[in-house]
Scaffold this active site. Sequence first.
Site, short mmCIF file in Angstrom:
data_model
loop_
_atom_site.label_atom_id
_atom_site.label_comp_id
_atom_site.label_asym_id
_atom_site.label_seq_id
_atom_site.Cartn_x
_atom_site.Cartn_y
_atom_site.Cartn_z
CG ASP A 188 -0.37 -0.63 2.44
OD1 ASP A 188 0.87 -0.60 2.58
OD2 ASP A 188 -1.11 -1.16 3.27
CG ASN B 156 -9.08 -2.21 11.33
OD1 ASN B 156 -8.14 -2.88 10.88
ND2 ASN B 156 -9.49 -1.11 10.74
CG HIS C 131 -5.95 -2.88 8.25
ND1 HIS C 131 -6.06 -1.57 8.66
CD2 HIS C 131 -4.64 -3.20 8.47
CE1 HIS C 131 -4.89 -1.14 9.10
NE2 HIS C 131 -4.01 -2.10 8.99
CD GLU D 48 -8.84 0.42 7.24
OE1 GLU D 48 -8.66 -0.61 7.92
OE2 GLU D 48 -8.40 1.53 7.58
#
Length: 259
Positions: A67, A136, A138, A143
């Site tokens: 990313d 979370n 990811h 996400e």
Amino acid sequence: MRVVILPTEKEVSNFAADIIANLVKTKQNSVLGLATGSSVLLTYEALIEKYRKRELSFQNITSFNLDEYIDLKPNHSQSYRYYMNQKLFNHIDINKHNTFIPECIDGNYELSCINFELEIKKHGGIDLQLLGIGSNGHIGFNEPTSSLNSRTRVKALTKNTISNNARFFKENELQPSMAITMGIGTIMESQKILLLGLGKHKSKVVADIVEGPLSSFIPGSILQQHNNVIVVIDEHAATDLKLYDYYIHTEKMHQKYTC
Ligand code: F6R
């Protein structure tokens, strides 16, 4: 899923570096999928050390990062291009022309994402993808509720991710809320996946991805569907695993029965 629990961060990182090094030695033109963040830092240090000791060369390696933030120039101290140069590429003999980051070229997001995917294909796919895990769930910047088949694309970051990563930015420094990320479908096409989890703050999400139901709400849980995944974690990150003893046992058996 092979779950390897090791006492310390250092041992996790050495284990990961050994796996990467073995691949690089046996396939000198390997394609590596790389991550940024804190979980992979010691692994990169261990790889640099191996390079310095002339145990391996990255001359013919190609890499694809997961990313990159939108709106940060490559030379910005928080861009993932900058991170990769500082933490790994500047210290090894990799040809930087063969290091790909999902950057936006000429303001054309869609084309940049398509080209990134094409480049992975042109290189024959990713041999080994290194992953960290967001608290979370990811992977990359996919996400919660990301499509489990997603490809490289622009993604808005959650408040949780933005606040977790705020520690890297100076006060009053612009922190992007958007990124380009390799898709979950793209990640899942890698031949092998190595996920690292370090620290107590990752224990719940590690349990979610290893033992929880498969759900786009915890994107990393998709790894249950990949047939060549190693989850390497330290003792702190392992504390919420229900089958902790079983993983310790199976790893002992793995060491005994595989060469
Ligand atoms: C980074 C990335 C992220 C991180 C994750 C964990 O390129 O893709 O998914 O791996 O946010 O970050 P750390 O390791 O800093 O806890």
